[in-house]
Write a protein that holds these residues in place. Structure first.
Motif, mmCIF file in Angstrom:
data_model
loop_
_atom_site.group_PDB
_atom_site.id
_atom_site.type_symbol
_atom_site.label_atom_id
_atom_site.label_comp_id
_atom_site.label_asym_id
_atom_site.label_seq_id
_atom_site.Cartn_x
_atom_site.Cartn_y
_atom_site.Cartn_z
ATOM 1 N N LEU A 175 4.421 6.152 -5.000
ATOM 2 C CA LEU A 175 4.573 6.461 -6.128
ATOM 3 C C LEU A 175 3.612 7.457 -6.790
ATOM 4 O O LEU A 175 3.755 8.258 -7.457
ATOM 5 C CB LEU A 175 4.518 5.179 -7.029
ATOM 6 C CG LEU A 175 5.566 4.278 -6.897
ATOM 7 C CD1 LEU A 175 5.668 2.878 -7.445
ATOM 8 C CD2 LEU A 175 7.045 4.908 -7.683
ATOM 9 N N VAL A 176 2.301 7.091 -6.201
ATOM 10 C CA VAL A 176 1.120 8.018 -6.818
ATOM 11 C C VAL A 176 1.234 9.411 -6.558
ATOM 12 O O VAL A 176 1.043 10.386 -7.387
ATOM 13 C CB VAL A 176 -0.406 7.481 -6.287
ATOM 14 C CG1 VAL A 176 -1.283 8.481 -6.733
ATOM 15 C CG2 VAL A 176 -0.509 6.024 -7.132
ATOM 16 N N ILE A 177 1.764 9.395 -5.069
ATOM 17 C CA ILE A 177 2.022 10.974 -4.702
ATOM 18 C C ILE A 177 2.940 11.728 -5.588
ATOM 19 O O ILE A 177 2.646 12.750 -6.266
ATOM 20 C CB ILE A 177 2.360 11.128 -3.222
ATOM 21 C CG1 ILE A 177 1.124 10.637 -2.416
ATOM 22 C CG2 ILE A 177 2.689 12.393 -2.893
ATOM 23 C CD1 ILE A 177 1.411 10.049 -1.018
ATOM 24 N N VAL A 178 4.066 11.174 -5.530
ATOM 25 C CA VAL A 178 5.210 11.743 -6.452
ATOM 26 C C VAL A 178 4.961 11.947 -8.098
ATOM 27 O O VAL A 178 4.906 13.068 -8.340
ATOM 28 C CB VAL A 178 6.528 11.027 -6.346
ATOM 29 C CG1 VAL A 178 7.453 11.450 -7.606
ATOM 30 C CG2 VAL A 178 6.982 10.974 -5.175
ATOM 31 N N THR A 197 0.722 -1.412 0.064
ATOM 32 C CA THR A 197 0.118 0.113 0.217
ATOM 33 C C THR A 197 0.800 1.286 -0.077
ATOM 34 O O THR A 197 0.598 1.935 -0.734
ATOM 35 C CB THR A 197 -0.855 0.075 1.115
ATOM 36 O OG1 THR A 197 -1.681 -1.222 1.019
ATOM 37 C CG2 THR A 197 -2.188 1.155 1.126
ATOM 38 N N TYR A 198 1.854 1.373 1.030
ATOM 39 C CA TYR A 198 2.332 2.501 1.247
ATOM 40 C C TYR A 198 3.474 2.871 -0.188
ATOM 41 O O TYR A 198 3.839 3.971 -0.601
ATOM 42 C CB TYR A 198 3.440 2.609 2.533
ATOM 43 C CG TYR A 198 2.336 3.108 3.496
ATOM 44 C CD1 TYR A 198 2.320 4.667 3.701
ATOM 45 C CD2 TYR A 198 1.155 2.137 3.931
ATOM 46 C CE1 TYR A 198 1.147 5.030 4.636
ATOM 47 C CE2 TYR A 198 0.431 2.787 4.938
ATOM 48 C CZ TYR A 198 0.407 4.155 5.465
ATOM 49 O OH TYR A 198 -0.483 4.675 5.937
ATOM 50 N N THR A 199 3.787 1.673 -0.513
ATOM 51 C CA THR A 199 4.898 1.830 -1.932
ATOM 52 C C THR A 199 3.954 2.464 -3.002
ATOM 53 O O THR A 199 4.602 3.325 -3.598
ATOM 54 C CB THR A 199 5.237 0.248 -2.311
ATOM 55 O OG1 THR A 199 5.641 -0.200 -1.110
ATOM 56 C CG2 THR A 199 6.413 0.829 -3.324
ATOM 57 N N VAL A 200 2.696 1.820 -3.008
ATOM 58 C CA VAL A 200 1.998 2.707 -4.306
ATOM 59 C C VAL A 200 1.523 4.105 -3.918
ATOM 60 O O VAL A 200 1.637 4.817 -4.692
ATOM 61 C CB VAL A 200 0.688 1.736 -4.455
ATOM 62 C CG1 VAL A 200 0.017 2.138 -5.565
ATOM 63 C CG2 VAL A 200 1.300 0.315 -4.745
#
Lengths: 254, 342
Positions: free
Chosen positions: B311-314, B305-308
């Protein structure tokens, strides 16, 4: 002499008498007298640290003078906050500080004084219309009142700030270095705005280092040096060279 | 009507991108399509949407406040802790046998006070809100742990069926009432933010505090009111949460503070204040809840979850920056007076 001129203050809009201001041990203003007549453009000039900004901040309510009196339209005025000054009709245009860059022109012009319909909701149509009118009055041509300040040039931004004070029916506009960070073309544009203010019978105090900017528009020049008034001359009695000499000749006391 | 051509070009796509939120919308639609495709449409099945929106609304409501607060130029890292502290207050009042509507009102009041305290410390103490609310984040979570000793406490939904229905009911057997709360609050707050004079003061305060002050806007009061708004929303969510799971847990809303900031930023809100919109904030938080839910539906391990998120935030911020830059170029070309900075 003081009492006389106050008594017959016809034509005088604002009169500051014997203004003293200390910052700790620094005597920033040493009994300055200063006046502005109705629809007059006064150039307030002098070197850095001469007391120009201090004097103007006393007038606009940012600083409180320890001594001295201010008369507005012949009556003694008690200016203790920027709000007091604004109520009298004294507005200040600060270089680059007066606008919110990511907001639209009309939202900037009415910032803090938005016309509202029911329940405090803004009357956007009225805001847009009045904004365009105010801009037209100083001959600033912009495409839309919805443009963000960021996309405007420096000169246009100054124009928006000036249109704002015009709309709110200021009697005296204080301009602190309005041309300082502008290109030659933009500075010229701002000088044109200032001339428009006089046409609307608004008095202007134009504070600057740049004699070449202030000379063509101002009618009278007040020179400050080390917190004192060095000279107060009509344009017809002076020249740029003469003014420069007056500023430079002032002995610097450190 | 008399719109200028360079602002509203005839090309509809360019017109669409004129709005900052549009790039956020693209990201949102992209994610929904992606999740739907890979989950064989389980993601957009009615059942899943119901769960997604009912559960997600709790976090989403908090983000509405955080987004507005960020537009005014401040942060609140204590949202999760306000939620848990208010949960504890509410469960204690329930245990005392108080009328739940009265207890709810008191809980909202406590939320308001905690928000007001954040505002007071930030504004009067002249401490950056990032630091001030970092402190209160630990303080209120710590207080809750101390007072509850870390134990869970149970709540009886039947104590007041009406109260439960107001916060967690299902309208017509289909629509979870939390969505109505979220949508209603988003709409009301959006109207205030964009059309009310107070909204104008919020933007002015966040965009150029000195200018706002010079124009007579009481910026300290504006900020404090935004902090109070966040506190009240947190208190509301605290009660929703308790009623939904019938339990008080001292772990509730852990980690929401940064997730809420992330949702606002993904939605186009500036970290510096003054920029953002209600549509953007709503889309931003929907993106965050869609990711959280979508990964579950795709049966991807939770640890992803946090990896995604990262990525989405950046990527979404980079994407909106790119769209922004193109838009600026578009606007400034015909007007010939382009600002120095981009």
């Amino acid at each position: 002499m003081k009492a006389d001129s106050i008594g017959e203050s016809r034509g005088v809009l604002v009169k500051m008498v014997n203004i003293h201001k200390w910052f700790g041990k620094v005597h920033a203003l040493k009994g300055v007298d200063f006046e502005v007549k109705h629809s007059e453009i006064v150039g307030l000039v002098g070197d850095n640290g001469a007391g120009k900004s201090t004097l103007i901040k006393v007038l606009s309510g940012v600083y409180l003078a320890e001594e001295g009196e201010i008369f507005f339209e012949g009556r003694r005025a008690n200016i203790t906050s920027p709000g007091d000054a604004r109520k009298l009709g004294i507005e200040t245009v600060y270089q680059e500080q007066a606008l919110a860059p990511n907001m639209s022109i009309s939202r900037n012009i009415f910032m803090g004084r938005e016309p509202t319909k029911a329940l405090g909701f803004m009357d956007k149509k009225a805001m847009d219309k009045a904004s365009m009118e105010a801009l037209r009055n100083i001959r600033l041509d912009v495409a839309s009142p919805d443009l963000l300040i960021t996309v405007l040039s420096g000169g246009q931004r100054q124009g928006v700030a000036i249109a704002r004070v015009l709309h709110f029916e200021a009697k005296l506009v204080i301009m602190d270095e309005p041309t300082i960070a502008l290109s030659i073309k933009e500075a010229h544009q701002v000088l044109e705005f200032i001339k428009q203010l006089r046409e609307e019978n608004i008095s202007v105090i134009f504070i600057t280092h740049n004699l070449y900017h202030v000379f063509p528009v101002a009618e009278r020049f007040v020179i400050l040096g080390s917190g004192e008034k060095i000279a107060d001359v009509e344009k017809k009695d002076t020249s740029i060279d003469h003014l420069t000499e007056l500023i430079v000749r002032e002995p610097s006391r450190l | 009507m008399e719109k200028q051509q360079f602002l509203h070009p005839k090309v509809s796509l360019a017109h669409f991108f004129h709005y900052r939120s549009s790039s956020v919308f693209v990201v949102f639609v992209g994610l929904v399509v992606l999740f739907s495709f890979f989950s064989h449409r389980r993601f957009i099945s009615g059942g899943n949407l119901q769960i997604l929106l009912a559960l997600g609304s709790e976090f989403n409501i908090v983000v509405l406040g955080v987004g507005i607060l960020m537009i005014s130029g401040e942060f609140d890292l204590s949202v999760g802790s306000i939620v848990v502290f208010c949960s504890f207050i509410f469960i204690r009042l329930f245990e005392m046998g108080m009328n739940l509507f009265l207890a709810g009102l008191i809980t909202l009041g406590v939320g308001a006070i905690l928000g007001w305290l954040n505002g007071l410390i930030t504004v009067k103490g002249q401490i950056p809100s990032f630091v001030a609310t970092l402190g209160t984040m630990m303080l209120w979570r710590g207080m809750t742990l101390l007072l509850s000793q870390g134990f869970s406490r149970s709540f009886d939904v039947m104590a007041s069926p009406t109260f439960s229905r107001v916060l967690t009911g299902v309208i017509g057997g289909v629509v979870p009432v939390q969505i109505v709360w979220f949508a209603g609050l988003a709409l009301a707050l959006g109207l205030i933010l964009h059309f009310h004079r107070f909204g104008n003061w919020i933007y002015a305060t966040g965009d150029n505090k000195n200018a706002a002050r010079a124009m007579g806007i009481k910026t300290d009061r504006v900020k404090t009111i935004c902090f109070i708004l966040v506190g009240v929303l947190c208190a509301l969510v605290a009660m929703m949460q308790i009623v939904r799971v019938s339990t008080f847990s001292s772990r509730v809303a852990d980690g929401w503070e940064l997730k809420a900031v992330a949702a606002s930023v993904v939605g186009g809100t500036s970290l510096m204040g003054g920029i953002g919109s209600m549509v953007g904030v709503v889309l931003g938080t929907l993106i965050i809840s869609a990711i959280e839910n979508g990964l579950v539906v795709l049966r991807i391990p939770y640890f992803w979850t946090y990896t995604v998120f990262g990525l989405v935030i950046v990527l979404s911020v980079l994407f909106s920056r790119y769209v922004e830059a193109r838009k600026l170029k578009h606007i400034s070309k015909p007007s010939e007076t382009s600002p120095g900075e981009t």
